[in-house]
Design a protein around this motif. Sequence first.
Motif, mmCIF file in Angstrom:
data_model
loop_
_atom_site.group_PDB
_atom_site.id
_atom_site.type_symbol
_atom_site.label_atom_id
_atom_site.label_comp_id
_atom_site.label_asym_id
_atom_site.label_seq_id
_atom_site.Cartn_x
_atom_site.Cartn_y
_atom_site.Cartn_z
ATOM 1 N N CYS A 68 0.873 -1.172 0.000
ATOM 2 C CA CYS A 68 0.000 0.000 0.000
ATOM 3 C C CYS A 68 0.913 1.225 0.000
ATOM 4 C CB CYS A 68 -0.915 -0.010 1.212
ATOM 5 S SG CYS A 68 -1.854 1.510 1.461
ATOM 6 N N ALA A 69 0.934 1.910 -1.121
ATOM 7 C CA ALA A 69 1.784 3.086 -1.264
ATOM 8 C C ALA A 69 0.990 4.340 -0.948
ATOM 9 C CB ALA A 69 2.334 3.156 -2.680
ATOM 10 N N ALA A 70 1.575 5.195 -0.137
ATOM 11 C CA ALA A 70 0.902 6.422 0.288
ATOM 12 C C ALA A 70 1.567 7.639 -0.332
ATOM 13 C CB ALA A 70 0.936 6.537 1.805
ATOM 14 N N SER A 71 0.744 8.615 -0.629
ATOM 15 C CA SER A 71 1.269 9.895 -1.109
ATOM 16 C C SER A 71 1.513 10.798 0.081
ATOM 17 C CB SER A 71 0.277 10.556 -2.051
ATOM 18 O OG SER A 71 -0.908 10.892 -1.344
ATOM 19 N N GLY A 72 2.395 11.749 -0.060
ATOM 20 C CA GLY A 72 2.593 12.721 0.994
ATOM 21 C C GLY A 72 3.652 12.338 2.009
ATOM 22 N N ARG A 73 4.317 13.352 2.496
ATOM 23 C CA ARG A 73 5.423 13.127 3.428
ATOM 24 C C ARG A 73 4.940 12.899 4.850
ATOM 25 N NH1 ARG A 73 9.805 17.682 1.378
ATOM 26 N NH2 ARG A 73 9.979 16.886 -0.754
ATOM 27 N N THR A 74 3.620 12.939 5.071
ATOM 28 C CA THR A 74 3.110 12.752 6.423
ATOM 29 C C THR A 74 2.819 11.295 6.739
ATOM 30 O OG1 THR A 74 0.859 13.168 5.635
ATOM 31 C CG2 THR A 74 2.109 15.061 6.488
ATOM 32 N N PHE A 75 3.188 10.390 5.833
ATOM 33 C CA PHE A 75 2.872 8.966 6.018
ATOM 34 C C PHE A 75 3.334 8.470 7.374
ATOM 35 C CE2 PHE A 75 2.023 4.678 5.014
ATOM 36 C CZ PHE A 75 3.106 3.918 5.413
ATOM 37 N N SER A 76 4.501 8.894 7.818
ATOM 38 C CA SER A 76 5.064 8.376 9.061
ATOM 39 C C SER A 76 4.285 8.815 10.301
ATOM 40 C CB SER A 76 6.524 8.809 9.206
ATOM 41 O OG SER A 76 6.613 10.222 9.264
ATOM 42 N N SER A 77 3.345 9.714 10.140
ATOM 43 C CA SER A 77 2.546 10.156 11.280
ATOM 44 C C SER A 77 1.210 9.413 11.392
ATOM 45 C CB SER A 77 2.270 11.657 11.199
ATOM 46 O OG SER A 77 1.432 11.961 10.096
ATOM 47 N N TYR A 78 0.944 8.512 10.475
ATOM 48 C CA TYR A 78 -0.304 7.754 10.482
ATOM 49 C C TYR A 78 -0.068 6.318 10.934
ATOM 50 C CZ TYR A 78 -2.449 11.391 7.580
ATOM 51 O OH TYR A 78 -2.944 12.580 7.104
ATOM 52 N N SER A 79 -0.999 5.807 11.716
ATOM 53 C CA SER A 79 -1.043 4.364 11.878
ATOM 54 C C SER A 79 -1.820 3.804 10.683
ATOM 55 C CB SER A 79 -1.701 3.968 13.198
ATOM 56 O OG SER A 79 -3.032 4.440 13.277
ATOM 57 N N MET A 80 -1.577 2.543 10.373
ATOM 58 C CA MET A 80 -2.129 1.955 9.152
ATOM 59 C C MET A 80 -2.815 0.637 9.450
ATOM 60 S SD MET A 80 -1.307 4.133 6.818
ATOM 61 C CE MET A 80 -1.720 3.179 5.350
ATOM 62 N N GLY A 81 -3.820 0.339 8.657
ATOM 63 C CA GLY A 81 -4.525 -0.917 8.824
ATOM 64 C C GLY A 81 -4.827 -1.572 7.491
ATOM 65 N N TRP A 82 -5.038 -2.875 7.552
ATOM 66 C CA TRP A 82 -5.522 -3.639 6.405
ATOM 67 C C TRP A 82 -6.885 -4.232 6.783
ATOM 68 C CZ3 TRP A 82 -3.607 -3.887 1.578
ATOM 69 C CH2 TRP A 82 -2.273 -3.530 1.369
ATOM 70 N N PHE A 83 -7.801 -4.130 5.843
ATOM 71 C CA PHE A 83 -9.131 -4.705 5.996
ATOM 72 C C PHE A 83 -9.447 -5.509 4.747
ATOM 73 C CE2 PHE A 83 -10.746 -2.448 9.739
ATOM 74 C CZ PHE A 83 -9.786 -1.459 9.869
ATOM 75 N N ARG A 84 -10.445 -6.358 4.833
ATOM 76 C CA ARG A 84 -10.861 -7.129 3.662
ATOM 77 C C ARG A 84 -12.364 -7.270 3.650
ATOM 78 N NH1 ARG A 84 -8.414 -13.107 5.337
ATOM 79 N NH2 ARG A 84 -9.972 -13.612 6.948
ATOM 80 N N GLN A 85 -12.881 -7.468 2.450
ATOM 81 C CA GLN A 85 -14.312 -7.655 2.293
ATOM 82 C C GLN A 85 -14.559 -8.692 1.209
ATOM 83 O OE1 GLN A 85 -16.615 -4.082 1.594
ATOM 84 N NE2 GLN A 85 -18.460 -5.050 2.399
ATOM 85 N N ALA A 86 -15.223 -9.758 1.609
ATOM 86 C CA ALA A 86 -15.603 -10.817 0.677
ATOM 87 C C ALA A 86 -17.010 -10.532 0.160
ATOM 88 C CB ALA A 86 -15.540 -12.165 1.367
ATOM 89 N N PRO A 87 -17.362 -11.069 -1.006
ATOM 90 C CA PRO A 87 -18.701 -10.825 -1.561
ATOM 91 C C PRO A 87 -19.796 -11.237 -0.588
ATOM 92 C CG PRO A 87 -17.289 -11.851 -3.204
ATOM 93 C CD PRO A 87 -16.520 -11.867 -1.909
ATOM 94 N N GLY A 88 -20.735 -10.342 -0.370
ATOM 95 C CA GLY A 88 -21.859 -10.634 0.501
ATOM 96 C C GLY A 88 -21.555 -10.564 1.985
ATOM 97 N N LYS A 89 -20.330 -10.151 2.311
ATOM 98 C CA LYS A 89 -19.945 -10.080 3.730
ATOM 99 C C LYS A 89 -19.552 -8.660 4.109
ATOM 100 C CE LYS A 89 -18.432 -14.860 4.229
ATOM 101 N NZ LYS A 89 -17.344 -15.761 4.714
#
Length: 125
Positions: free
Chosen positions: A22-43
Amino acid sequence: QVQLVESGGGLVQAGGSLRLSCAASGRTFSSYSMGWFRQAPGKEREFVAAITSSSSGTSYSDSVKERFTISRDNAKYTVYLQMNSLKAEDTAVYSCAANQNRYSSTSIPTNYQYWGQGTQVTVSS
């Protein structure tokens, strides 16, 4: 504001591995916490993993713990999700998200302010 673009998805056989980026734009990336989520069809959208801004803390859903690893490279403005021992039930669209609370590794989607478009992961059994 930060823009997020995921890559690395695809079709893999059960038991195989993929690494999402996951590539982020902007030099403020290091100030954010990050997460991964997923979504399956119908869920509903499901939390996968999260990491604090300095990588000091991580969290995982029980369904992926010990199979998936989240990491980040602040110099490259990128967060990764290494997925091993993939199962058919891991099939979903995977999205990364950014949280302005740099110390958080929350699993709650509404705590994240910015989202990518997602990348499809399909695991064949």
